[in-house]
Design a protein around this motif. Structure first.
Motif, PDB file in Angstrom:
ATOM      1  N   GLY A  34      79.909  27.006  37.618  1.00 43.76           N
ATOM      2  CA  GLY A  34      79.416  27.579  36.376  1.00 43.76           C
ATOM      3  C   GLY A  34      78.245  26.791  35.835  1.00 43.76           C
ATOM      4  N   PRO A  35      77.880  27.098  34.614  1.00 45.26           N
ATOM      5  CA  PRO A  35      76.760  26.387  33.999  1.00 45.26           C
ATOM      6  C   PRO A  35      77.126  24.937  33.707  1.00 45.26           C
ATOM      7  N   GLN A  36      76.138  24.153  33.410  1.00 45.42           N
ATOM      8  CA  GLN A  36      76.362  22.771  32.986  1.00 45.42           C
ATOM      9  C   GLN A  36      77.149  22.813  31.671  1.00 45.42           C
ATOM     10  N   THR A  37      78.331  22.236  31.662  1.00 48.18           N
ATOM     11  CA  THR A  37      79.159  22.300  30.458  1.00 48.18           C
ATOM     12  C   THR A  37      79.006  21.071  29.561  1.00 48.18           C
ATOM     13  N   ASN A  38      78.246  20.083  30.005  1.00 50.48           N
ATOM     14  CA  ASN A  38      77.915  18.950  29.150  1.00 50.48           C
ATOM     15  C   ASN A  38      76.675  19.357  28.360  1.00 50.48           C
ATOM     16  N   HIS A  39      76.894  19.728  27.083  1.00 51.76           N
ATOM     17  CA  HIS A  39      75.812  20.289  26.263  1.00 51.76           C
ATOM     18  C   HIS A  39      74.624  19.333  26.150  1.00 51.76           C
ATOM     19  N   GLU A  40      74.893  18.066  25.963  1.00 48.06           N
ATOM     20  CA  GLU A  40      73.817  17.088  25.841  1.00 48.06           C
ATOM     21  C   GLU A  40      72.999  17.005  27.138  1.00 48.06           C
ATOM     22  N   ARG A  41      73.690  16.995  28.268  1.00 44.44           N
ATOM     23  CA  ARG A  41      72.995  16.952  29.561  1.00 44.44           C
ATOM     24  C   ARG A  41      72.144  18.203  29.741  1.00 44.44           C
ATOM     25  N   SER A  42      72.698  19.356  29.402  1.00 46.81           N
ATOM     26  CA  SER A  42      71.975  20.617  29.524  1.00 46.81           C
ATOM     27  C   SER A  42      70.710  20.613  28.658  1.00 46.81           C
ATOM     28  N   ASP A  43      70.842  20.144  27.426  1.00 51.68           N
ATOM     29  CA  ASP A  43      69.700  20.126  26.508  1.00 51.68           C
ATOM     30  C   ASP A  43      68.629  19.114  26.910  1.00 51.68           C
ATOM     31  N   ASN A  44      69.035  18.026  27.572  1.00 50.35           N
ATOM     32  CA  ASN A  44      68.098  16.934  27.869  1.00 50.35           C
ATOM     33  C   ASN A  44      67.625  16.879  29.308  1.00 50.35           C
ATOM     34  N   VAL A  45      68.109  17.748  30.171  1.00 53.28           N
ATOM     35  CA  VAL A  45      67.817  17.638  31.602  1.00 53.28           C
ATOM     36  C   VAL A  45      66.314  17.701  31.898  1.00 53.28           C
ATOM     37  N   GLY A  46      65.579  18.490  31.154  1.00 51.41           N
ATOM     38  CA  GLY A  46      64.134  18.578  31.382  1.00 51.41           C
ATOM     39  C   GLY A  46      63.454  17.241  31.179  1.00 51.41           C
ATOM     40  N   GLU A  47      63.738  16.612  30.056  1.00 48.78           N
ATOM     41  CA  GLU A  47      63.132  15.309  29.791  1.00 48.78           C
ATOM     42  C   GLU A  47      63.697  14.237  30.711  1.00 48.78           C
ATOM     43  N   ASP A  48      64.975  14.356  31.077  1.00 46.94           N
ATOM     44  CA  ASP A  48      65.568  13.382  31.997  1.00 46.94           C
ATOM     45  C   ASP A  48      64.853  13.394  33.348  1.00 46.94           C
ATOM     46  N   ILE A  49      64.387  14.569  33.768  1.00 44.08           N
ATOM     47  CA  ILE A  49      63.771  14.696  35.087  1.00 44.08           C
ATOM     48  C   ILE A  49      62.250  14.579  35.041  1.00 44.08           C
ATOM     49  N   ILE A  50      61.607  15.290  34.102  1.00 44.44           N
ATOM     50  CA  ILE A  50      60.132  15.309  34.115  1.00 44.44           C
ATOM     51  C   ILE A  50      59.482  14.477  33.025  1.00 44.44           C
ATOM     52  N   GLY A  51      60.287  13.892  32.146  1.00 45.19           N
ATOM     53  CA  GLY A  51      59.746  12.996  31.138  1.00 45.19           C
ATOM     54  C   GLY A  51      59.685  13.595  29.742  1.00 45.19           C
ATOM     55  N   LYS A  52      59.407  12.720  28.804  1.00 43.89           N
ATOM     56  CA  LYS A  52      59.339  13.079  27.382  1.00 43.89           C
ATOM     57  C   LYS A  52      58.352  14.221  27.173  1.00 43.89           C
ATOM     58  N   GLN A  53      58.757  15.176  26.352  1.00 47.98           N
ATOM     59  CA  GLN A  53      57.919  16.336  26.049  1.00 47.98           C
ATOM     60  C   GLN A  53      57.294  16.180  24.663  1.00 47.98           C
ATOM     61  N   PRO A  54      56.128  16.800  24.425  1.00 43.91           N
ATOM     62  CA  PRO A  54      55.411  16.587  23.174  1.00 43.91           C
ATOM     63  C   PRO A  54      56.053  17.242  21.947  1.00 43.91           C
ATOM     64  N   ALA A  55      56.913  18.220  22.138  1.00 43.09           N
ATOM     65  CA  ALA A  55      57.547  18.902  21.003  1.00 43.09           C
ATOM     66  C   ALA A  55      58.871  19.512  21.469  1.00 43.09           C
ATOM     67  N   SER A  56      59.713  19.846  20.509  1.00 36.57           N
ATOM     68  CA  SER A  56      61.042  20.373  20.852  1.00 36.57           C
ATOM     69  C   SER A  56      60.960  21.683  21.628  1.00 36.57           C
ATOM     70  N   VAL A  57      59.952  22.494  21.349  1.00 38.14           N
ATOM     71  CA  VAL A  57      59.808  23.752  22.084  1.00 38.14           C
ATOM     72  C   VAL A  57      59.538  23.479  23.565  1.00 38.14           C
ATOM     73  N   HIS A  58      58.782  22.445  23.859  1.00 36.46           N
ATOM     74  CA  HIS A  58      58.492  22.075  25.245  1.00 36.46           C
ATOM     75  C   HIS A  58      59.731  21.445  25.904  1.00 36.46           C
ATOM     76  N   LYS A  59      60.484  20.673  25.113  1.00 34.82           N
ATOM     77  CA  LYS A  59      61.731  20.098  25.616  1.00 34.82           C
ATOM     78  C   LYS A  59      62.691  21.218  26.012  1.00 34.82           C
ATOM     79  N   ASP A  60      62.833  22.217  25.139  1.00 34.50           N
ATOM     80  CA  ASP A  60      63.709  23.359  25.426  1.00 34.50           C
ATOM     81  C   ASP A  60      63.232  24.134  26.642  1.00 34.50           C
ATOM     82  N   ASP A  61      61.933  24.324  26.756  1.00 36.80           N
ATOM     83  CA  ASP A  61      61.378  25.070  27.890  1.00 36.80           C
ATOM     84  C   ASP A  61      61.628  24.331  29.204  1.00 36.80           C
ATOM     85  N   ALA A  62      61.428  23.026  29.202  1.00 36.81           N
ATOM     86  CA  ALA A  62      61.670  22.236  30.422  1.00 36.81           C
ATOM     87  C   ALA A  62      63.144  22.289  30.823  1.00 36.81           C
TER      88      ALA A  62
END
Length: 146
Positions: A34-62
């Protein structure tokens, strides 16, 4: 015969553990994904992999692109999809996963309470089976093994 079942639905309670426990009690040979059930991991995976994003919209998109990639891979490998719609949380991800599964011609079971019959009528009509409880969904799977 072992079946891989993707459990689509909200990640804010333990309904997946209930499915796993009840499937074991019925001796169903299921691999549950199923989907990632660790909400924090799901929300942060983009930045965890590709780095800090300039705004929350970019963080969500990643994060969403990586979460969608994960979901696509697991849906493709699944034999069956069960999509649980509850009344407590917004169900956008559940609807997206269920419609994706249906488009992929994956056998799909929708679980939804009677109160959601009207808002989910089109999606339920496209699914293979629609039931109201986890127990009913598992009975449908158990029937495969008869």
């Amino acid at each position: 015969m072992d079946l891989t079942v993707y459990l689509a639905g909200q990640i804010h309670d333990d309904w997946r553990e209930t499915v796993k426990t009840k499937a074991r009690e019925k001796n169903l040979a299921l691999t549950i994904v199923g989907p990632q059930t660790n909400h924090e991991r799901s929300d942060n995976v983009g930045e965890d992999i590709i780095g800090k994003q300039p705004a929350s919209v970019h963080k969500d998109d990643a994060a969403s692109s990586i979460n969608n990639f994960r979901t696509q891979v697991l849906l493709q490998k699944s034999d069956i999809v069960i999509a649980l719609f509850g009344e407590k949380y917004k169900q956008w991800n559940t609807a997206m996963d269920a419609s994706t599964a249906i488009t992929m011609n994956k056998p799909t079971i929708i679980i939804r309470p009677e109160s959601l019959v009207h808002p989910l009528k089109e999606l339920s009509n496209k699914a293979d089976v629609t039931v109201e409880t986890v127990d009913q969904a598992l009975e449908v799977l158990q029937y495969i093994y008869e």
